[in-house]
Design a protein around this motif. Sequence first.
Motif, mmCIF file in Angstrom:
data_model
loop_
_atom_site.group_PDB
_atom_site.id
_atom_site.type_symbol
_atom_site.label_atom_id
_atom_site.label_comp_id
_atom_site.label_asym_id
_atom_site.label_seq_id
_atom_site.Cartn_x
_atom_site.Cartn_y
_atom_site.Cartn_z
ATOM 1 N N TYR A 35 0.829 -1.208 0.000
ATOM 2 C CA TYR A 35 0.000 0.000 0.000
ATOM 3 C C TYR A 35 0.865 1.260 0.000
ATOM 4 N N ARG A 36 1.984 1.209 0.749
ATOM 5 C CA ARG A 36 2.870 2.380 0.749
ATOM 6 C C ARG A 36 3.419 2.616 -0.663
ATOM 7 N N LEU A 39 0.756 4.202 -2.810
ATOM 8 C CA LEU A 39 0.611 5.631 -2.512
ATOM 9 C C LEU A 39 1.706 6.446 -3.199
ATOM 10 N N GLU A 43 0.976 9.387 -5.777
ATOM 11 C CA GLU A 43 1.483 10.721 -5.420
ATOM 12 C C GLU A 43 2.366 11.267 -6.549
ATOM 13 N N SER A 67 -0.931 11.982 2.212
ATOM 14 C CA SER A 67 -1.319 10.579 2.107
ATOM 15 C C SER A 67 -1.197 9.910 3.469
ATOM 16 N N ARG A 68 -1.948 8.826 3.615
ATOM 17 C CA ARG A 68 -1.889 8.094 4.882
ATOM 18 C C ARG A 68 -2.268 6.615 4.663
ATOM 19 N N ILE A 69 -1.706 5.802 5.541
ATOM 20 C CA ILE A 69 -2.102 4.387 5.585
ATOM 21 C C ILE A 69 -2.997 4.267 6.808
ATOM 22 N N ASP A 97 -9.936 1.494 1.421
ATOM 23 C CA ASP A 97 -9.289 2.771 1.742
ATOM 24 C C ASP A 97 -8.134 2.595 2.720
ATOM 25 N N ALA A 99 -5.056 2.505 1.782
ATOM 26 C CA ALA A 99 -4.167 3.565 1.300
ATOM 27 C C ALA A 99 -5.035 4.737 0.860
ATOM 28 N N ILE A 101 -5.209 8.998 -0.213
ATOM 29 C CA ILE A 101 -4.474 10.207 -0.592
ATOM 30 C C ILE A 101 -5.473 11.349 -0.763
ATOM 31 N N VAL A 163 -6.420 2.250 -4.067
ATOM 32 C CA VAL A 163 -6.092 3.506 -3.363
ATOM 33 C C VAL A 163 -7.339 4.377 -3.388
ATOM 34 N N ILE A 165 -8.748 8.046 -3.362
ATOM 35 C CA ILE A 165 -8.291 9.417 -3.609
ATOM 36 C C ILE A 165 -9.432 10.374 -3.282
#
Length: 225
Positions: A35-36, A39, A43, A67-69, A97, A99, A101, A163, A165
């Motif tokens: 997931y990172r 992102l 991004e 962005s966040r996990i 969701d 991941a 952003i 992801v 968004i």
Amino acid sequence: MQTLTKYEPQELQQIDSIAKMILQENKFKTLMSYYRGALMEIETKFKVLNEFLSATQDRNPIETVKSRIKTPKSIIEKLWRKELPFTVESIEKNIRDVAGIRVICGFPEDVYLLAEYLLKQDDITLVRVKDYIKNPKSTGYRSLHLIVQVPIFLANEKRMMNVEIQLRTIAMDFWASLEHKMRYKKEDLKNAEEIAEELKICASEISKLDIMMQNIRNRIEDKKY
Ligand code: 0O2
């Protein structure tokens, strides 16, 4: 968005201990690394679009990208609420969701322009659109939500990762932050309903302001007048 679920202390403890357990699993750690990666891919795509629009149209549509996990606790809480299995496979299959952003733009037209350019890219698959700008939530919340799949390339495989968004204007984001705060303090507020009503009025004023600002920009750029 969930209306904050009230849990018994015992349930909260269970959610907490399941989250702690899953956090120890290697499969979970690996999934979070995917997931990172996803992102980072998304991004970068937005940064590239911003560069392109800055060079060709003299505009920087993006103000900020955050962005966040999702935290393990929040993931497990969502599985609990939806009565889904607490496994790594279930997380990947059911929680779209993990991941997330958030792309903050100056003007509403930029929100749609960026979404259009992203979705045109041939490695992006659109899973779901929720347009809370055209159809605001009953709270007054406005934002364009996309769930997309983006490929990440690993040693011997390509994986499509979900992801979420969220695209919105600075003004919509300003509103959402305050409303979010109220949501989490609701229990302690005597006049929560009154505040919620005032926030709805603010949301509608903010929307009018966004449109006015957009029109002014268009006139400055001599696009429409
Ligand atoms: P967090 O901590 O913000 O990530 P789904 O994921 O499809 O099961 P849902 O509820 O259909 O869940 O998703 P939806 O409506 O697209 O909203 C998901 C996210 O949008 C929320 O995340 C919030 O970030 C934001 N959001 C939605 N409605 C509101 C609102 O009324 N006010 C504010 N401030 N934000 C909102 P989470 O999962 O709640 O948590």
